[in-house]
Scaffold this motif. Sequence first.
Motif, short mmCIF file in Angstrom:
data_model
loop_
_atom_site.label_atom_id
_atom_site.label_comp_id
_atom_site.label_asym_id
_atom_site.label_seq_id
_atom_site.Cartn_x
_atom_site.Cartn_y
_atom_site.Cartn_z
N LEU A 87 0.83 -1.22 0.00
CA LEU A 87 0.00 0.00 0.00
C LEU A 87 0.85 1.26 0.00
CD1 LEU A 87 -2.70 -1.17 2.57
CD2 LEU A 87 -3.03 -0.83 0.12
N LEU A 88 1.95 1.24 0.77
CA LEU A 88 2.84 2.40 0.77
C LEU A 88 3.52 2.57 -0.58
CD1 LEU A 88 4.46 2.11 4.33
CD2 LEU A 88 2.83 3.84 3.53
N GLY A 89 3.83 1.45 -1.23
CA GLY A 89 4.42 1.53 -2.57
C GLY A 89 3.46 2.19 -3.55
N ILE A 90 2.18 1.83 -3.44
CA ILE A 90 1.17 2.44 -4.31
C ILE A 90 1.00 3.92 -3.98
CG2 ILE A 90 -1.28 2.44 -4.92
CD1 ILE A 90 -1.26 -0.59 -4.44
N LEU A 91 0.92 4.22 -2.67
CA LEU A 91 0.68 5.60 -2.24
C LEU A 91 1.82 6.53 -2.65
CD1 LEU A 91 -0.71 5.26 1.41
CD2 LEU A 91 -1.89 6.24 -0.55
N LEU A 92 3.06 6.06 -2.46
CA LEU A 92 4.21 6.93 -2.66
C LEU A 92 4.71 6.95 -4.10
CD1 LEU A 92 6.21 6.04 0.59
CD2 LEU A 92 4.68 7.99 0.20
N SER A 93 4.35 5.94 -4.89
CA SER A 93 4.89 5.85 -6.25
C SER A 93 4.50 7.05 -7.11
CB SER A 93 4.41 4.55 -6.92
OG SER A 93 3.00 4.50 -6.98
N ARG A 94 3.22 7.42 -7.07
CA ARG A 94 2.77 8.56 -7.89
C ARG A 94 3.42 9.85 -7.43
NH1 ARG A 94 -2.11 5.79 -6.69
NH2 ARG A 94 -3.02 4.70 -8.48
N THR A 95 3.54 10.03 -6.10
CA THR A 95 4.16 11.24 -5.57
C THR A 95 5.62 11.32 -5.97
OG1 THR A 95 2.66 11.20 -3.67
CG2 THR A 95 4.63 12.57 -3.49
N PHE A 96 6.36 10.21 -5.79
CA PHE A 96 7.77 10.17 -6.18
C PHE A 96 7.93 10.41 -7.68
CE2 PHE A 96 10.97 7.44 -8.21
CZ PHE A 96 12.12 8.08 -7.76
N SER A 97 7.05 9.77 -8.47
CA SER A 97 7.14 9.89 -9.92
C SER A 97 6.93 11.34 -10.37
CB SER A 97 6.10 8.98 -10.57
OG SER A 97 6.19 9.04 -11.97
N GLY A 98 5.90 11.97 -9.83
CA GLY A 98 5.62 13.35 -10.22
C GLY A 98 6.71 14.31 -9.81
N MET A 99 7.18 14.17 -8.56
CA MET A 99 8.22 15.07 -8.07
C MET A 99 9.55 14.79 -8.76
SD MET A 99 7.27 15.12 -4.00
CE MET A 99 8.64 16.21 -3.63
N GLY A 100 9.86 13.50 -8.95
CA GLY A 100 11.12 13.14 -9.60
C GLY A 100 11.20 13.63 -11.02
N ALA A 101 10.06 13.57 -11.73
CA ALA A 101 10.04 14.03 -13.12
C ALA A 101 10.30 15.52 -13.22
CB ALA A 101 8.69 13.68 -13.75
N GLU A 102 9.90 16.27 -12.19
CA GLU A 102 10.16 17.71 -12.18
C GLU A 102 11.66 18.00 -12.06
OE1 GLU A 102 8.17 20.41 -12.48
OE2 GLU A 102 6.52 19.06 -13.02
N VAL A 103 12.39 17.11 -11.40
CA VAL A 103 13.82 17.32 -11.14
C VAL A 103 14.69 16.75 -12.26
CG1 VAL A 103 15.70 16.88 -9.53
CG2 VAL A 103 13.39 17.29 -8.66
N PHE A 104 14.46 15.48 -12.64
CA PHE A 104 15.34 14.87 -13.64
C PHE A 104 14.60 14.17 -14.77
CE2 PHE A 104 14.28 11.28 -11.07
CZ PHE A 104 14.64 11.56 -9.76
N GLY A 105 13.33 14.54 -15.01
CA GLY A 105 12.59 14.03 -16.15
C GLY A 105 12.04 12.62 -15.94
N TRP A 106 11.13 12.23 -16.82
CA TRP A 106 10.48 10.93 -16.63
C TRP A 106 11.47 9.78 -16.83
CZ3 TRP A 106 10.13 6.92 -20.08
CH2 TRP A 106 10.39 7.18 -21.42
N ARG A 107 12.46 9.96 -17.69
CA ARG A 107 13.45 8.89 -17.89
C ARG A 107 14.29 8.69 -16.63
NH1 ARG A 107 13.86 7.35 -23.28
NH2 ARG A 107 12.74 8.72 -24.75
#
Length: 398
Positions: free
Chosen positions: A148-168
């Motif tokens: 559940l934590l993996g599901i909860l945090l994955s979208r947040t990490f993905s969105g924030m990470g993409a802002e810093v170093f892109g989706w790749r």
Amino acid sequence: MNPADDLSTHHLTKPLIFFMALAVGIIVANLYYLQPLLHQVKGDFAVGTVATSALITLVQVGYAAGLTFVVPLGDLFSRRRLIVTIFVVAAAAMIAGSLVHSFIVFAMLSVVIGLSSVGGQVLIPFAADLAEDGQRGRVIARLMTGLLLGILLSRTFSGMGAEVFGWRGVYVTAAVLLAVMALVLSRVLPREVAREHVAYRELVIGSFRLLGTYKELRHRCWFGATGFAAFNVLWACLAFQLSGPPFHYSNIEIGLFGLLGVGGVMAANVAGRQADRNRSRRVTLASALLFIVAFAVMWWGRHNVFLLAFAIFVLDVGAQGMQITNQALIYALAPEMRSRITSVYMVCFFAGGATGSLSAGFTYAHHGWAGICVLGTVIGVATVVPALWWRSPVTSAS
């Protein structure tokens, strides 16, 4: 083989439970990284909205295939080796996805990413084997907390990470986590004694034959399917409701509602303890009733963000409480076939979820939010009625 490597002599320590829960969370996150990145992926590959949206479906198709054809292998091969292999394949698929510049190849890799994301569904029955009877519910709850934590945090990490170093960069980071986890699991997971050989065809087909063999499995597949259907009825249309009047919320604000899934984390641990105390009937009925309560509050508070948030929290508690209880009970049915039982249960679970999503889309288009609330309530009733008649396989007084 050294007797110390037999599961019967291996103690399920707290560090081992932690690493297994962490691994479940890391690999299930692969299913959700892409969702907040679709607009960037669309621009990078210069494709249309329909083609980009289809990537989510391809990931889900891959996951369904993994549940059907990969998870049952846990009853045939060494699960330590199978799990490590799955993590390595997942890491390779993620790193390849970060490097390719062909949309067709990326789409094919999305199927592989979904396929390899079933590692958690091999780890959970493995942990159930390692656990003693009196602690199995709590152990499953710990691993489900990781999921559940993996599901909860994955979208947040993905969105924030993409802002810093892109989706790749998000995909590269995920690949590194998977590779490290593969190494850790190869060291901490116990080995198993050789298993009786079963033909692969029989292994896959036999998973579905178990539905005819175990009445309790049929019950739990129904409860799992209706629970996930109710959950998806909400989430398939919630964004439409929140983006329109009177809320007019942005994508970021709507995404924050996903954090209400913390209710599921809490429910998972409570349900696990109750299952270990043979109180599964109470949790089953209470969880089913929460579905009805949640959708009633959603209708009554459809214009009040606090009531909607409360209803979402309640629905998540009910859905996860039901899920943990289901898994605690099905893993007690046939210890030598836990991977096959997981396969057929999760196929029914996702079939229910898909039915809920499709029904919600049609209902919202024709009847709006009121229709969604009625649909969710009907599903709740379809869960409560059999729950009233169901009796615990352990004790009728539970």
